[in-house]
Design a protein around this motif. Structure first.
Motif, mmCIF file in Angstrom:
data_model
loop_
_atom_site.group_PDB
_atom_site.id
_atom_site.type_symbol
_atom_site.label_atom_id
_atom_site.label_comp_id
_atom_site.label_asym_id
_atom_site.label_seq_id
_atom_site.Cartn_x
_atom_site.Cartn_y
_atom_site.Cartn_z
ATOM 1 N N ALA A 67 0.856 -1.184 0.000
ATOM 2 C CA ALA A 67 0.000 0.000 0.000
ATOM 3 C C ALA A 67 0.893 1.236 0.000
ATOM 4 O O ALA A 67 1.829 1.342 0.794
ATOM 5 N N ARG A 110 -4.659 6.265 -1.709
ATOM 6 C CA ARG A 110 -4.004 4.978 -1.494
ATOM 7 C C ARG A 110 -4.021 4.201 -2.793
ATOM 8 O O ARG A 110 -5.054 4.114 -3.457
ATOM 9 N N ASP A 112 -2.325 0.367 -4.394
ATOM 10 C CA ASP A 112 -1.643 -0.880 -4.063
ATOM 11 C C ASP A 112 -0.777 -1.272 -5.245
ATOM 12 O O ASP A 112 -1.250 -1.289 -6.384
ATOM 13 N N ASN A 144 0.087 -3.698 7.184
ATOM 14 C CA ASN A 144 -1.190 -3.231 7.718
ATOM 15 C C ASN A 144 -1.380 -3.873 9.079
ATOM 16 O O ASN A 144 -1.576 -5.078 9.189
#
Length: 152
Positions: A67, A110, A112, A144
């Protein structure tokens, strides 16, 4: 919809923890009959308090998605600049989340990626072409902390 009461807030809390909880279990947990609980959920949905449900999908054991959190500062914070930026962001599914922020930057995005090279492509082909940008600051996540936490 008016102000949320304690039961509504409890329903929302439980749905955030487990959106797949059965209506019967949810009703028992909040102290309502199943029909009254379902009625409250429908009101929360039609009033827009509950905007939808989603599935969090594991990208797979072999896939190590990273991320990247991106802070965007616009040249100006006029309605036109904000609208043009937001419309452009909506056209790029690579951008997974976009928040209008207070504080040091205007937006938090955000994306990925599988590698720094993939992020370089997204930065060059997408982020740097978004309208009205003054500054882009990107940070790569390490992990995360909340992913995979058990429901309470």
């Amino acid at each position: 919809m008016g102000a949320l009461d304690g039961i509504d807030r409890n329903i929302l809390r439980l749905l955030r923890l487990n959106a797949r909880i059965s209506n019967a279990a949810l009703a028992a947990e909040v102290g309502l009959s199943p029909s009254a609980c379902l009625r409250r959920i429908r009101i929360l949905e039609t009033s827009g308090v509950i905007r939808g449900y989603t599935a969090l999908v594991d990208s797979g054991a072999g896939d190590s998605a990273i991320a990247v959190i991106i802070n965007i500062t616009l040249e100006r914070q006029t309605e036109d600049y904000l609208n043009r930026f937001e419309a452009a962001v909506r056209r790029h599914p690579e951008i997974r989340e976009c928040y209008l922020m207070t504080g040091g930057s205007d937006y938090l995005l955000r994306v990925d990626v599988a590698s720094a090279g993939e992020f370089e492509r997204i930065h060059k082909d997408i982020l740097s072409t978004l309208p009205g940008i003054l500054r882009i600051h990107s940070s790569f996540s390490i992990r995360n902390v909340l992913a995979g936490r058990p429901a309470r």
